[in-house]
Design a protein around this motif. Structure first.
Motif, mmCIF file in Angstrom:
data_model
loop_
_atom_site.group_PDB
_atom_site.id
_atom_site.type_symbol
_atom_site.label_atom_id
_atom_site.label_comp_id
_atom_site.label_asym_id
_atom_site.label_seq_id
_atom_site.Cartn_x
_atom_site.Cartn_y
_atom_site.Cartn_z
ATOM 1 N N ILE A 111 3.026 -4.735 0.828
ATOM 2 C CA ILE A 111 3.591 -3.381 0.900
ATOM 3 C C ILE A 111 2.517 -2.343 0.583
ATOM 4 C CG2 ILE A 111 5.243 -1.813 -0.185
ATOM 5 C CD1 ILE A 111 7.055 -4.339 -0.563
ATOM 6 N N PHE A 153 11.744 -0.159 -0.702
ATOM 7 C CA PHE A 153 11.027 -0.634 -1.884
ATOM 8 C C PHE A 153 10.845 0.523 -2.845
ATOM 9 C CE2 PHE A 153 7.838 0.596 1.251
ATOM 10 C CZ PHE A 153 6.961 1.391 0.527
ATOM 11 N N GLN A 166 9.532 -2.675 3.888
ATOM 12 C CA GLN A 166 9.402 -3.729 2.876
ATOM 13 C C GLN A 166 9.183 -5.077 3.535
ATOM 14 O OE1 GLN A 166 12.148 -6.079 2.345
ATOM 15 N NE2 GLN A 166 11.382 -7.089 0.514
ATOM 16 N N ALA A 199 15.916 -4.806 0.599
ATOM 17 C CA ALA A 199 14.645 -4.270 0.870
ATOM 18 C C ALA A 199 14.429 -3.488 -0.370
ATOM 19 C CB ALA A 199 14.679 -3.348 2.005
ATOM 20 N N SER A 200 15.419 -2.663 -0.762
ATOM 21 C CA SER A 200 15.407 -2.214 -2.111
ATOM 22 C C SER A 200 15.504 -3.460 -2.943
ATOM 23 C CB SER A 200 16.578 -1.272 -2.367
ATOM 24 O OG SER A 200 17.734 -1.740 -1.810
#
Length: 385
Positions: A125, A145, A88, A2-3
């Motif tokens: 997003i 994110f 995200q 997600a990161s």
């Protein structure tokens, strides 16, 4: 993320330690002869001290009795707050796992939680963040994110004095002035990278032939894999055979072909793999099977994040993954709520960094999550619930 290094929605990823192993040599067996040969090779290479240190670190990280070591004091629960989780992608298991923790924590503390799915695209997003701002909530959570991708929305939240707490939004845990986050909840990437490499050094007795899988287009992911490589190289007898750059968006299409090519070119030299995300191995399993490999003959695959349910299932069932470094997703959700509560009370962030754990077949549980014991009771006591 997600990161950045988690599974992107567009690639359709299903976003880790699986086969039960007690590897002692450079091959994947566990017999006494291999153990003796590896020990001799390690001693000859001058890597014995590194192996011993790595084994101690892995023993600590794989312990099954890990208890909550986070905050036990803080402000009582603020009343009647509404918070928004800008996710995200809810198709990302890491993001969804945190959502589970947020839901539990919000219910416990007595707040209203709204989740808006960014659907895994920059436009989605940004739209989700805009929706969050329209709701005029008391706090917003940046779920997996980089806040730089929503810089305008972050500025609006800062101007409106809406506290922002990130989950794996930045590489560094804690408060951030660049992007103005009250806190960012995440493990330390350097700790995740180190224990991933330590696992390989320890389990191979310093004789592994390693392939590293990364996404060099993402600075955070590339930095992580470089840290892994650096730690592996502290043992002179560990050989990094290939540094394979496969963008996360291409993993589903490219990983089967890359796996076949590596099996062909490296043969038995390839004994271990480590990837910046478990999803690489999700997309390699079919290739291993088609090549006639088993858990005992395939490379030992280690995920340097993030321990989603699919990865933990592979680990429990011995399906071509031996280990992962899982994020404690549910307890991180509770920590996020606690950090927002501290922001509402005008107090500082807790400063807590989630502990490092390594999941293996020996310690993985059927619910496919890992969280330290006692975190819920600790937060309930802080909040007066």
């Amino acid at each position: 993320m997600a990161s950045p290094f988690r599974r992107p929605l567009a690639a359709g990823f299903a976003l880790a330690l699986g086969a039960s192993i007690a590897l002692a040599g450079c091959s994947r067996g566990s017999d006494a002869a291999n153990n003796t040969a590896s020990a001799a090779a390690t001693t000859a290479s001058g890597c014995a001290d590194v192996v011993a240190t790595s084994k101690a670190a892995v023993d600590k990280a794989t312990a099954t009795d890990a208890t909550w070591d986070g905050p036990t004091t803080g402000p009582k629960a603020a009343a009647g707050k509404t918070i928004v989780y800008v996710a995200q992608s809810m198709q990302n298991p890491g993001v969804a796992g945190v959502a589970t923790g947020l839901e539990e924590a919000a219910k416990t503390i007595g707040w209203t939680l709204k989740t808006i799915d960014g659907q895994g695209t920059p436009a989605g997003i940004q739209n989700a963040f805009n929706q969050a701002l329209t709701l005029k909530p008391d706090g917003i959570i940046i779920g997996g994110f980089d806040p730089a991708t929503t810089a305008d929305q972050v500025k609006q939240a800062n101007a409106g004095k809406i506290p922002l707490v990130g989950w794996q939004a930045l590489a560094t845990p804690g408060p951030s002035s660049d992007g103005k986050l009250f806190s960012n909840v995440t493990t330390k990437v350097e700790d995740v990278a180190k224990i991933s490499a330590d696992y390989i050094i320890a389990k191979s007795n310093g004789t592994a032939g390693v392939v590293i899988f990364t996404d060099s287009s993402i600075p955070f992911a590339e930095g992580k894999s470089q840290m892994i490589q650096k730690q592996l190289q502290t043992c002179s007898s560990v050989n990094v055979l290939k540094y394979s750059n496969i963008p996360l968006a291409d993993v589903a299409s490219r990983m089967p072909t890359e796996t076949n090519a590596l099996l062909s070119s490296l043969g038995d030299k390839w004994t271990y793999s480590v990837a910046i995300n478990d999803v690489y191995f999700e997309n390699a399993t079919a290739a291993f099977r088609q090549a006639g490999k088993t858990a005992a003959t395939a490379p030992v695959n280690v995920g340097a994040g993030d321990g989603d349910a699919a990865a933990l299932t592979r680990i429990r069932t011995g399906d071509f993954q031996a280990a992962t470094v899982p994020s404690p997703l549910r307890s991180e959700g509770w920590q996020i709520v606690d950090e927002l509560n501290r922001a509402f009370a005008g107090e500082k962030a807790s400063g807590y960094v989630p502990q490092i754990h390594v999941s293996t077949k020996d310690n993985a549980t059927a619910d496919n999550f890992w969280d330290p014991a006692g975190y819920q009771d600790a937060f309930k006591a802080i909040w007066g619930k």
